[in-house]
Design an enzyme around this catalytic site. Sequence first.
Site, PDB file in Angstrom:
ATOM      1  N   LYS A 116      10.040 -10.530  13.033  1.00  0.00           N
ATOM      2  CA  LYS A 116      10.934  -9.761  12.166  1.00  0.00           C
ATOM      3  C   LYS A 116      12.321 -10.386  12.154  1.00  0.00           C
ATOM      4  CE  LYS A 116       8.966  -5.071  12.520  1.00  0.00           C
ATOM      5  NZ  LYS A 116       8.794  -4.877  11.070  1.00  0.00           N
ATOM      6  N   GLU A 200      18.337  -1.367  13.544  1.00  0.00           N
ATOM      7  CA  GLU A 200      18.505  -0.980  12.140  1.00  0.00           C
ATOM      8  C   GLU A 200      19.029   0.454  12.063  1.00  0.00           C
ATOM      9  OE1 GLU A 200      14.794  -1.219  10.097  1.00  0.00           O
ATOM     10  OE2 GLU A 200      14.788  -3.413   9.985  1.00  0.00           O
ATOM     11  N   HIS A 235       1.253   5.386  10.598  1.00  0.00           N
ATOM     12  CA  HIS A 235       1.349   4.031  10.052  1.00  0.00           C
ATOM     13  C   HIS A 235       0.023   3.494   9.546  1.00  0.00           C
ATOM     14  CE1 HIS A 235       5.295   4.311  11.619  1.00  0.00           C
ATOM     15  NE2 HIS A 235       4.829   4.487  12.836  1.00  0.00           N
ATOM     16  N   ARG A 292      -1.072 -11.751   3.766  1.00  0.00           N
ATOM     17  CA  ARG A 292      -2.526 -11.673   3.542  1.00  0.00           C
ATOM     18  C   ARG A 292      -2.754 -10.817   2.301  1.00  0.00           C
ATOM     19  NH1 ARG A 292      -0.991  -7.665   6.946  1.00  0.00           N
ATOM     20  NH2 ARG A 292      -1.655  -5.578   6.314  1.00  0.00           N
TER      21      ARG A 292
HETATM   22  C1  MV4 Z   1      12.088   2.376   9.295  1.00  0.00           C
HETATM   23  C2  MV4 Z   1      12.174   3.781   9.069  1.00  0.00           C
HETATM   24  C3  MV4 Z   1      13.414   4.355   8.946  1.00  0.00           C
HETATM   25  N1  MV4 Z   1      14.538   3.575   9.059  1.00  0.00           N
HETATM   26  N2  MV4 Z   1      13.202   1.644   9.398  1.00  0.00           N
HETATM   27  C4  MV4 Z   1       7.345   2.234   9.906  1.00  0.00           C
HETATM   28  C5  MV4 Z   1       6.393   1.142   9.711  1.00  0.00           C
HETATM   29  C6  MV4 Z   1       7.209  -0.078   9.768  1.00  0.00           C
HETATM   30  N3  MV4 Z   1       6.714  -0.962   8.763  1.00  0.00           N
HETATM   31  C7  MV4 Z   1       8.619   0.315   9.497  1.00  0.00           C
HETATM   32  N4  MV4 Z   1       8.620   1.761   9.479  1.00  0.00           N
HETATM   33  C8  MV4 Z   1       9.762   2.450   9.327  1.00  0.00           C
HETATM   34  N5  MV4 Z   1      10.905   1.755   9.423  1.00  0.00           N
HETATM   35  C9  MV4 Z   1      14.396   2.248   9.296  1.00  0.00           C
HETATM   36  N6  MV4 Z   1      15.531   1.507   9.412  1.00  0.00           N
HETATM   37  C10 MV4 Z   1      10.965   4.509   8.956  1.00  0.00           C
HETATM   38  C11 MV4 Z   1       9.793   3.845   9.093  1.00  0.00           C
HETATM   39  C12 MV4 Z   1       8.572   4.618   8.953  1.00  0.00           C
HETATM   40  C13 MV4 Z   1       7.757   4.410   7.849  1.00  0.00           C
HETATM   41  C14 MV4 Z   1       8.082   3.450   6.902  1.00  0.00           C
HETATM   42  C15 MV4 Z   1       7.228   3.283   5.824  1.00  0.00           C
HETATM   43  C16 MV4 Z   1       6.070   4.031   5.703  1.00  0.00           C
HETATM   44  C17 MV4 Z   1       5.758   4.961   6.621  1.00  0.00           C
HETATM   45  C18 MV4 Z   1       6.590   5.170   7.722  1.00  0.00           C
HETATM   46  C19 MV4 Z   1       6.267   6.122   8.688  1.00  0.00           C
HETATM   47  C20 MV4 Z   1       7.080   6.310   9.770  1.00  0.00           C
HETATM   48  C21 MV4 Z   1       8.246   5.555   9.908  1.00  0.00           C
END
Ligand code: MV4
Length: 667
Positions: A116, A200, A235, A292
Amino acid sequence: MFDKILIANRGEIACRIARTCRGLGIRTVAVYSEADADAAHLAACDEAWLLGPAPARESYLNTERILDVARRSGAQAIHPGYGFLSENPDFARACEAAGIAFIGPPAAAIEAMGSKRRAKALLAEAGVPLVPGYHGDDQSEAALLSAAEETGYPLLIKASAGGGGKGMRRVDRAEEFASALAAAKREAASAFGDDSVLLERYLLEPRHIEIQVFADSHGKVVHLHERDCSVQRRHQKVLEEAPAPGLTPALREAMGTAAVRAASAIGYVGAGTVEFIAEPDGRFYFMEMNTRLQVEHPVTEMITGLDLVEWQLRVAAGEQLPRAQNEIPLHGHAFEARLYAEDPHKDFLPSSGRILHLRLPEPELGLRIDAGVRAGEQVSVHYDPMLAKLIVHGPDRSAALQRLRRALDALQIVGPATNLSFLRRLAAHPAFAAGGVSTDFIERYRDALIPARQPVSARMIALAALAELLRLREIAARQAAVSGDPYSPWHAADGWRLNATGSHSLGFRDGDEDFEVSVGFQDDTYLLDLPEGQLQVSGSMGRDGSLLAVLGDQQLRATVVRDRDHLTVLCAAEACTLELRDPYGAGLEHGPDSGSLTAPMPGTVIAVHVSEGEHVSEAQPLLVLEAMKMEYTIRAPMNGVVEAVHYRAGDQVAEGVELLKVEAEAL
Ligand code: MV4
């Protein structure tokens, strides 16, 4: 273009890739583990090669075995699908070193996006918007602490090598930061072998919007619009759609441009997905890039009319992208629902077992089914529990959602627990219909989506009782036919008894609740005593488990699936499984009192529960026969000793042959 490719995957994605290859005249090599010897993807391919034992690390993750099969089968390329080796840069390099094309991005691009911190550093230079925070190389506590002060709270500590929600830790106050950081680094080190982290600002109510990108090896990069994957559980995506509800054309254009810029910045080739997190006010930020083809790619195919696997094959073969950016349409709306073998009532615990019955809706315009399983197959505990994907398309979101509801209602599956009822409730939920998708949707509406189990309806009890009565009548008729006295009243399945009323009782168990259904016989119909009152029922059972029933003045079509003493009834979108109790009442499953137990119809012995010399009690299950896709339990007609067992599991038996002999115990 390739003549032959190896598909290094299983389940629905292997079947799906094979489908496109067939259309292009490319021969396909399937690989499988010992647990997948009768899996659907083997029949979808031209050849099938065994990799090894069931565990993925000994089969689908076994690079050497896969490359060995590729060489020996003459495959010119390998398609990894998703999961397994699809984002393993070492595997991509091993393919290239073996002179076999890897249908995916360059190993360097996979590696760059696997970190990342590296990904953010690269994309920041390309002007891709990032969530405010810190992704620097200085990982000292002091540097991270000061970066946290600058970012502000609440914030997220994310493992650089993490992804898909793994290795994330929220911190709400400064005083918690030091201990949270230490824990996050420990977890990252043990989970990913890399304890570096990034910070973040925590975004409230985020939406997960991702852009499909495609790049060829000639520097061309395009995007194929967005997908909204906000409806997730821990997730794991459950329901995806394209385009994203409420996304303005301007925002679509901005995200598409940013995604193309990201792919170009890392010298990407092939299919990729740039994931963004979007705030309600429209601001969006890069989250991660998946190198992918994704599970949810079909919704993009439905709104563009393009075949992404065909594009992957052409690009891997060195061809240019088939379309320019302005030649990629966006028609209508599409949804994808993922059918999982998991039990929502057990916190979505994966389930396994044999698929006793599977009826997929007939594909039609606007409805596509990508299935990786067939009826009769074992759902294994070794692999991802996804069974199939339902993909629908319509001219607009509500038409597509209507199609999804109909398709989910038409789908039937009996065997392992699944999330089908959960998906139906999700698709029917008014908040979802209104487009109110956000990442906490499932948590927010959990009680409506996963309600407490309801008692079985009177209609389903009546159908189950009718199915059982028709089965008993069928067995009685067959036993009469093979007996010396076919017209003996003892063979009549009408509840007739000397000096007794023509009645009968069926015992059922629903979960841990026992109940009886009293049955009266009236000509060719049955009178059921149900809690709501008496109901006259009749009907006929097809060989395939189809039941045409008349309940009172209503005609119904249902499907009945029997697994030993468990009876599953499916009618419209309702399903119930009841356990049959107290077969004494039936009295008809037993052979004549002589103790010679004969096969009521031709079939296959699928289980023998006893051996010669064993003491048995009346009604004890002795042997199970499978016939007409249903199972018949042969039970001891009285207390006694097993004198002879003539067959073993797997034996085919003709109607009327003696299966076992039980000698009555001296009184
Ligand atoms: C975040 C967030 C809130 N703020 N980043 C979860 C999966 C990973 N790909 C990144 N995710 C998140 N990152 C910040 N700065 C909330 C999530 C998150 C989320 C994001 C997309 C789809 C579903 C989610 C479920 C829980 C938390």
